[in-house]
Design an enzyme around this catalytic site. Structure first.
Site, PDB file in Angstrom:
ATOM      1  N   MET A  30     -31.715 -43.590  -8.066  1.00 47.60           N
ATOM      2  CA  MET A  30     -32.073 -44.745  -7.242  1.00 47.60           C
ATOM      3  C   MET A  30     -31.551 -44.557  -5.815  1.00 47.60           C
ATOM      4  SD  MET A  30     -32.114 -48.022  -9.699  1.00 47.60           S
ATOM      5  CE  MET A  30     -30.373 -48.334  -9.732  1.00 47.60           C
ATOM      6  N   HIS A  37     -24.476 -37.566  -8.284  1.00 54.64           N
ATOM      7  CA  HIS A  37     -25.894 -37.167  -8.296  1.00 54.64           C
ATOM      8  C   HIS A  37     -26.028 -35.673  -7.966  1.00 54.64           C
ATOM      9  CE1 HIS A  37     -26.412 -41.572  -7.078  1.00 54.64           C
ATOM     10  NE2 HIS A  37     -27.131 -41.492  -8.165  1.00 54.64           N
ATOM     11  N   GLN A  64     -35.778 -52.911 -13.297  1.00 57.14           N
ATOM     12  CA  GLN A  64     -34.587 -52.775 -14.147  1.00 57.14           C
ATOM     13  C   GLN A  64     -33.436 -53.649 -13.662  1.00 57.14           C
ATOM     14  OE1 GLN A  64     -34.288 -48.445 -13.251  1.00 57.14           O
ATOM     15  NE2 GLN A  64     -32.076 -48.801 -13.272  1.00 57.14           N
ATOM     16  N   ARG A 190     -22.630 -48.166  -6.503  1.00 56.67           N
ATOM     17  CA  ARG A 190     -22.109 -49.526  -6.341  1.00 56.67           C
ATOM     18  C   ARG A 190     -20.658 -49.548  -5.860  1.00 56.67           C
ATOM     19  NH1 ARG A 190     -25.718 -50.510 -10.733  1.00 56.67           N
ATOM     20  NH2 ARG A 190     -27.136 -52.222 -10.248  1.00 56.67           N
TER      21      ARG A 190
HETATM   22  P1  AMP Z   1     -28.605 -43.933 -10.418  1.00 56.50           P
HETATM   23  O1  AMP Z   1     -28.960 -43.514  -9.040  1.00 56.50           O
HETATM   24  O2  AMP Z   1     -27.362 -44.768 -10.493  1.00 56.50           O
HETATM   25  O3  AMP Z   1     -29.758 -44.512 -11.191  1.00 56.50           O
HETATM   26  O4  AMP Z   1     -28.218 -42.597 -11.189  1.00 56.50           O
HETATM   27  C1  AMP Z   1     -29.100 -41.512 -11.263  1.00 56.50           C
HETATM   28  C2  AMP Z   1     -28.578 -40.513 -12.238  1.00 56.50           C
HETATM   29  O5  AMP Z   1     -27.300 -40.060 -11.808  1.00 56.50           O
HETATM   30  C3  AMP Z   1     -28.370 -41.110 -13.641  1.00 56.50           C
HETATM   31  O6  AMP Z   1     -28.750 -40.156 -14.611  1.00 56.50           O
HETATM   32  C4  AMP Z   1     -26.895 -41.363 -13.667  1.00 56.50           C
HETATM   33  O7  AMP Z   1     -26.344 -41.353 -14.976  1.00 56.50           O
HETATM   34  C5  AMP Z   1     -26.369 -40.200 -12.852  1.00 56.50           C
HETATM   35  N1  AMP Z   1     -25.043 -40.490 -12.321  1.00 56.50           N
HETATM   36  C6  AMP Z   1     -24.651 -41.601 -11.660  1.00 56.50           C
HETATM   37  N2  AMP Z   1     -23.336 -41.541 -11.378  1.00 56.50           N
HETATM   38  C7  AMP Z   1     -22.888 -40.363 -11.890  1.00 56.50           C
HETATM   39  C8  AMP Z   1     -21.612 -39.724 -11.943  1.00 56.50           C
HETATM   40  N3  AMP Z   1     -20.524 -40.277 -11.419  1.00 56.50           N
HETATM   41  N4  AMP Z   1     -21.526 -38.524 -12.542  1.00 56.50           N
HETATM   42  C9  AMP Z   1     -22.633 -37.941 -13.100  1.00 56.50           C
HETATM   43  N5  AMP Z   1     -23.850 -38.485 -13.078  1.00 56.50           N
HETATM   44  C10 AMP Z   1     -23.983 -39.692 -12.491  1.00 56.50           C
END
Ligand code: AMP
Length: 282
Positions: A30, A37, A64, A190
């Site tokens: 996102m 990431h 979501q 966040r």
């Molecule tokens: P998001 O942008 O929060 O939807 O996350 C995108 C992807 O990055 C998802 O698969 C998350 O689980 C992964 N992700 C987010 N934070 C972390 C982190 N600290 N370590 C590893 N992967 C992460």
């Protein structure tokens, strides 16, 4: 590195890549990218090898979010994201608009109906319906050979694993470990919303999980005891409001009575107004 915002352009880029016989690795996000990431992107690069491309999607998926204010406040930093992706060796960022993804008469949803029910599914009604729907849409658009998800969102990863299996998608699913700040806080887009005091206290969430794992390692096998221990630690954190704390089987997400190796201790909590999640394997 290319940035594509429209669906027709994405389709023609993907079919060109496929005609070249190249493998497609996919990291859905996102945006508001951080090192967590980037670790997934590096993993994709390694896994894919040289005759391959890595696609990152940046899309703040409105369906979501169960709270409008959370969606509105969600950080959007596409220029920064582009720089980080370029540096990490991404081939394509796909950043569609909400309108392109959800026409006004959009009416088809994907519902996973087992793993989605407890924990985040319970406290964020409709969340996993939005996650599953956007995941299937993005998989259909990007047509990846493999996709990488983070263990940080453990329930999401298992729900998507189930979706891939149940709907026979030809996608290899890889789950990568949680990247943490030096003080242990799980990296998250966040985290930027925490004020300095909240940020300082936030590190105690992971400490509480680790202390509970230490008790497990010393032989404590009672789920009730372990959860009490974790909850007591968490509730000592100033301004923390606990959403859930559960000890579950890591593949079914059902609560367990007796703890065993490989179970997952998962929590969600508000620090001030920011909802944080974290988990640890026993
Ligand atoms: P998001 O942008 O929060 O939807 O996350 C995108 C992807 O990055 C998802 O698969 C998350 O689980 C992964 N992700 C987010 N934070 C972390 C982190 N600290 N370590 C590893 N992967 C992460």
């Amino acid at each position: 590195m290319k940035l594509i915002r429209s669906i027709p352009q994405l389709r023609s880029w993907i079919s060109k890549i496929q005609r070249q016989g190249r493998t497609i690795g996919f990291v859905p996000t996102m945006g508001a990218l951080h090192e967590g990431h980037i670790s997934l992107i590096h993993r994709a690069r390694q896994h894919a090898g040289s005759h391959s491309v890595v696609v990152v999607s940046v899309f703040v998926n409105p369906t979501q979010f169960n709270q409008k204010s959370d969606l509105k406040k969600y950080p959007r930093t596409l220029t920064e994201d582009q720089k980080m992706c370029q540096k990490a060796g991404v081939d394509l960022i796909f950043a569609p608009s909400s309108k392109a993804m959800y026409p006004s008469d959009f009416s088809t949803w994907v519902n996973e109906q087992s793993l989605s029910l407890p924990l985040c599914g319970k406290s964020r009604p409709g969340h996993f319906r939005g996650v599953c729907t956007v995941a299937l849409k993005l998989f259909n658009l990007v047509q990846p050979d493999f996709a990488i998800f983070g263990q940080k969102d453990a329930q999401q990863a298992q729900v998507i694993r189930r979706l891939i299996r149940d709907l026979n998608l030809p996608i290899q699913m890889i789950i990568a470990p949680t990247l943490r700040e030096r003080d242990g806080l799980a990296m998250s887009s966040r985290n930027k919303r925490l004020n300095p005091q909240e940020r300082k206290n936030s590190t105690r969430i992971y400490q509480a999980l680790k202390q509970t794992r230490a008790a497990f390692r010393k032989g404590n096998r009672s789920s009730a005891n372990l959860k009490r221990l974790a909850r007591n630690q968490l509730l000592k954190i100033p301004k923390l409001r606990l959403d859930y704390l559960e000890l579950v089987d890591a593949s079914t997400f059902q609560s367990v009575q007796r703890a065993s190796h490989g179970n997952l201790l998962a929590t969600a909590a508000f620090l001030g107004k920011t909802r944080l999640i974290d988990n640890i394997f026993l």
